[in-house]
Motif scaffolding. Structure first.
Motif, PDB file in Angstrom:
ATOM      1  N   ALA A   1     -32.220 -16.818  16.143  1.00  0.00           N
ATOM      2  CA  ALA A   1     -30.772 -16.922  15.968  1.00  0.00           C
ATOM      3  C   ALA A   1     -30.188 -18.144  16.658  1.00  0.00           C
ATOM      4  O   ALA A   1     -29.164 -18.681  16.224  1.00  0.00           O
ATOM      5  N   SER A   2     -30.838 -18.599  17.709  1.00  0.00           N
ATOM      6  CA  SER A   2     -30.314 -19.774  18.413  1.00  0.00           C
ATOM      7  C   SER A   2     -30.547 -21.066  17.639  1.00  0.00           C
ATOM      8  O   SER A   2     -29.914 -22.095  17.951  1.00  0.00           O
TER       9      SER A   2
ATOM     10  N   GLU B   1     -24.217 -22.144  12.453  1.00  0.00           N
ATOM     11  CA  GLU B   1     -23.141 -21.355  13.060  1.00  0.00           C
ATOM     12  C   GLU B   1     -22.664 -20.251  12.110  1.00  0.00           C
ATOM     13  O   GLU B   1     -22.312 -19.151  12.558  1.00  0.00           O
TER      14      GLU B   1
ATOM     15  N   TYR C   1     -24.522 -10.426  21.225  1.00  0.00           N
ATOM     16  CA  TYR C   1     -23.951 -10.421  19.890  1.00  0.00           C
ATOM     17  C   TYR C   1     -23.100  -9.177  19.631  1.00  0.00           C
ATOM     18  O   TYR C   1     -22.398  -9.122  18.615  1.00  0.00           O
TER      19      TYR C   1
ATOM     20  N   ARG D   1     -25.026 -17.363  12.427  1.00  0.00           N
ATOM     21  CA  ARG D   1     -24.809 -16.578  13.652  1.00  0.00           C
ATOM     22  C   ARG D   1     -23.557 -15.705  13.536  1.00  0.00           C
ATOM     23  O   ARG D   1     -23.533 -14.574  14.035  1.00  0.00           O
TER      24      ARG D   1
END
Length: 862
Positions: A345-346, A350, A416, A353
């Motif tokens: 996810a990193s 954007e 998250y 995410r």
């Protein structure tokens, strides 16, 4: 997308287009960011359905209207779909095509043996349960089986999703809608079972969550279908009688894991990567999902390393402050390989995410890619679904995508889940606008049901009430009635908390209509009465009329059900009726009631004469308790003229114990037809008249407790009457034979002129002046009587009294036979004993003791 976003309704149903215009995405994002959901534009979406024997009109404004099918409008048996129709249904059951670059197909490695076995068993008509952990490749194996079994069954291959279904009802309706061409129709349960019994297809049921009796019901309802059930090991197993084969999927081998990693990476592995893959295979037990995610991590690593190599050709400018980083990105650690969600996810965009945050807020459900531009605020956010799916963070479930196993927990651990409430509220407001829009077809809302329900569960009460109000009609029109019921119940609770009485009345009305369509009459009555009460308080005339019309159908169903199967009659048993009639003289007698029959006098006399005199009657156990209501019956029996009285027949020891009802049962000439009449007969509201007052002396002979048997009561009454006659005759004889010249012996016991009752057991004497202890209540005995006493007539006006003797008496003699005169030895006074009350005959010889006495005929105590 909707027609307001540049696409038609038919294009919207066809699994989404490649992209959306920027202006459309901006306009879709406007209602999501505003504080309130705008009212839907265009006319209301009114849909007419056929639900069993009813015609249902789904009206989003005033509530659904239900009425019986008119004669001549009944639909016949629908036809089955042809090959083209089945292909269209199969395409609609798959996940939508995602915008963006195509995703390379993943090979099915080391599953050839399982594939051949599954195809062979399904070809024989056997049902198989494919068990494997999450991420073991069950869905990919089902796709391969579907391609091999296309021509095995006459109705083809049917793909269904069992995710979220604990009962087989909705699955049977989904199977029926897939095989039969019956739009806008939801058959009743009996008709549904009759039609699915004729379906012969290979059913691929993925993500099964039910087992045991529920799974057995599904298999019994479709005997001509062969099922391939994909489930996890923690799912409840089928019962032993289901005869379902079991196939378990294990992890991949070392070479297969390396081959899958190379296929996802697009190049051969280096020695370092091969060693790392071997360690990862040992840690993950060879699950294919872990190597799909590992391939995504290696691709991201290659992009980062290759990007640094490309930057080496260009020197940084004079005014650039970007430092040069010549260090290569290392391989992920084993911990990152076992839990790769944070690292993957990193390194995504954007928008991806942001989509992950929305999925975490919705419990793992990811909205359709057409909704992401409005939810995220990015016009190109719809491509984030393909990016996340290529990384292995998403998995297909039916017609949608959700987070893969373990991804939601890993993302929540790294932050998250901090914006869950805000994301859920935003999703709820967006779906409230979208589901209420007139251009959105109900079938599209039905495919988005899980995400809508997840947004409804996480939103505040105001947003939840608005979303439930707009989504409920769409779910009803799409025949997704399980989601319809869930959203109605959630909406009723949210409206109650928010204080919206009108919305609460609407939800209860819809719940009543739904229960009526499904045959739950009691539930439908409760919900409709609640809705009518709330709308009556609001003076909503149109809503009240709609509720009363639906309630009239409930009453008709109740009456039809009562006519088909009349209610259970709560009549008292025959024994209880007899006991009630004997205990209460005020109860009216009918010819059909055996409790009111009275034994004739002739039969009583015959029975009395036929009793042998040698059998003694029980002393204590045959004496029933007294009841004031039977006093008149006792008085009549006491004055009945009879021949020489002999003790009554002893009560049998095997008498049946019967219960006496508290309230007398009033028999009717006609049997009751309704439950209210039954309860009125069994428990009358008007009190019964009290029995007439009894004579003062009558209760002395009344039994102490209610009789358990009419025949036994009659015999006891006859015995009591006989005892009364014996006492009266004994008293008369004693008075006639006693004179002033006759004096009792000096040392013998005194002869009492009053009948007394002797205890059947030895009485412990304390002193010569103390009276004897009070004896227990005894039944009439058949002690000895004198011939003169037996032949004498009873005294009509004398009531026996009870006077305790001044001297204690000892144990009476039981050797004396009943019905014979006293045989006590005498030498000086040969006259027979004038006492019939239990005193001993005086003799000239020395008495045994001052308290010695012989009991001949004890009487009952008053």
């Amino acid at each position: 997308m909707d027609r307001t976003q540049g696409q038609t309704g038919r294009d919207e149903q066809a699994a989404g287009g490649p992209g959306t215009p920027s202006s459309a995405s901006a306009s879709a994002a406007a209602p999501a960011s505003s504080g309130q959901a705008p009212a839907p534009s265009g006319p209301a979406r009114v849909v007419t359905l056929t639900a069993g024997d009813f015609s249902l009109t789904v009206n989003p404004v005033d509530g659904s209207e239900i009425e019986p099918l008119r004669p001549g409008t009944e639909r016949g048996r629908p036809a089955k779909r042809d090959a083209a129709g089945r292909a269209a249904c199969d395409a609609a059951a798959r996940p939508p095509v995602l915008p963006g670059p195509p995703i390379s197909a993943r090979p099915l490695l080391a599953r050839g043996e399982e594939l051949e076995r599954l195809v062979r068993l399904l070809g024989r008509g056997r049902s198989v349960r494919l068990t494997g952990p999450s991420g073991s490749g069950r869905s990919a194996l089902l796709d391969a089986v579907a391609a091999r079994c296309a021509g095995l069954a006459p109705d083809g291959v049917v793909r269904l999703s069992g995710y979220g279904h604990q009962q087989p009802g909705e699955l049977l309706h989904a199977l029926y809608a897939t095989v039969y061409d019956a739009p806008r129709e939801r058959p009743g349960r009996d008709e549904l079972l009759a039609r699915v019994r004729d379906i012969g297809a290979v059913v691929l049921l993925d993500d099964v969550e039910m087992g045991g009796a529920a799974l057995d019901e599904l298999l019994r309802a479709t005997p001509e279908c062969a099922y391939l059930l994909a489930a996890t090991p923690d799912t409840k197993a089928p019962s032993d009688d289901s005869h379902v084969e079991e196939v378990f999927l294990t992890g991949l081998g070392k070479d297969d894991c390396a081959a899958l990693l190379e296929a996802g990476l697009g190049r051969p592995l280096t020695d370092e990567e091969t060693s790392w893959a071997g360690d990862l295979r040992f840690a993950s037990e060879g699950l294919p999902l872990r190597f799909v995610q590992a391939a995504a991590m290696l691709r991201q690593r290659d992009q980062l390393n290759h990007g640094d190599e490309d930057d080496d050709d260009e020197e940084p400018g004079v005014f650039e402050e970007r430092p040069r980083d010549s260090a290569a990105v290392p391989l992920p650690t084993l911990a990152e390989g076992a839990a790769p969600a944070e690292l993957l996810a990193s390194r995504v965009s954007e928008s991806a995410r942001a989509a992950l945050r929305i999925a975490c807020a919705l419990g793992g459900e990811l909205p359709h890619h057409a909704h992401l531009p409005a939810l995220v605020g990015d016009t190109h956010a719809d491509t984030a679904v393909a990016e996340l799916l290529d990384c292995g963070l998403l998995t297909p479930v039916g017609t949608r995508y959700r987070l893969a196993a373990g991804v939601a927990r890993q993302l929540e651990d790294v932050g998250y889940g901090d914006t869950v409430s805000e994301e859920a509220r935003t999703a709820a407001r967006h779906y409230a606008w979208w589901t209420g829009h007139a251009s959105v077809v109900p079938e599209r809302v039905g495919r988005e049901a899980d995400a809508v329900l997840a947004a409804l569960a996480g939103a505040d009460v105001v947003a939840a009430a608005v979303l439930a109000r707009t989504a409920a009609p769409a779910f009803a029109a799409s025949l997704h009635w399980e989601a319809w019921e869930r959203v109605l119940r959630s909406g009723a609770e949210a409206a109650r908390k928010a204080g919206e009485v009108a919305e609460q009345a609407y939800f209860h009305h819809e719940l009543g209509v739904l229960a009526l369509c499904e045959g739950r009459v009691d539930r439908a009555r409760a919900e409709l009465e609640t809705s009518i009460g709330l709308r009556g308080a609001l003076a909503d005339k149109r809503g009240t009329v709609a509720g009363r019309r639906a309630l009239a159908l409930v009453v008709d169903r109740e009456v039809a059900g009562a006519a088909a199967s009349p209610p259970l009659r709560l009549e008292a048993p025959a024994a209880a009726s007899e006991a009630a009639t004997v205990a209460t003289p005020a109860a009216p007698a009918t010819h059909a009631t055996p409790a009111t029959r009275v034994m004739p006098a002739a039969r009583t006399d015959a029975t009395t004469k036929a009793v042998p005199a040698a059998k003694p009657a029980p002393a204590v156990r045959s004496a029933p308790a007294a009841a004031p209501r039977v006093a008149p019956a006792v008085s009549k029996a006491a004055v009945t003229p009879a021949a020489p009285v002999v003790p009554a027949v002893p009560v049998s020891s095997d008498a049946v114990t019967r219960m006496t009802p508290v309230v007398p049962v009033t028999q009717r000439s006609e049997p009751p037809t309704t439950l209210s009449e039954v309860f009125e007969n069994a428990f009358p509201l008007s009190p019964q008249p009290a029995p007439p007052a009894a004579a003062p002396a009558a209760p002395a002979l009344v039994p102490a407790r209610p009789s358990r048997d009419p025949g036994r009561r009659r015999r006891v009454l006859l015995a009591a009457a006989g005892a009364l006659t014996v006492v009266t005759l004994g008293t008369v004889v004693s008075l006639a034979m006693s004179s002033p010249d006759t004096e009792p012996p000096a040392d013998g016991p005194a002869v009492s002129s009053t009948p007394t009752s002797a205890a059947p057991t030895t009485v412990q004497q304390n002193s010569g002046n103390d009276p004897a202890e009070e004896p227990p209540v005894t039944a009439p005995s058949d002690g000895g009587t004198t011939p003169g006493a037996s032949a004498a007539a009873p005294s009509p006006g004398r009531t026996p009294g009870r006077t305790p003797s001044r001297r204690p008496s000892s144990t009476p003699s039981n050797s004396q036979q009943p019905g014979t005169p006293s045989t006590a030895p005498t030498t000086t006074d040969p006259t027979p004993s004038p006492s019939a009350t239990g005193e001993a005959t005086p003799t000239a010889t020395a008495p045994t003791g001052p308290g010695t006495a012989t009991a001949t005929s004890p009487t009952t105590a008053p």
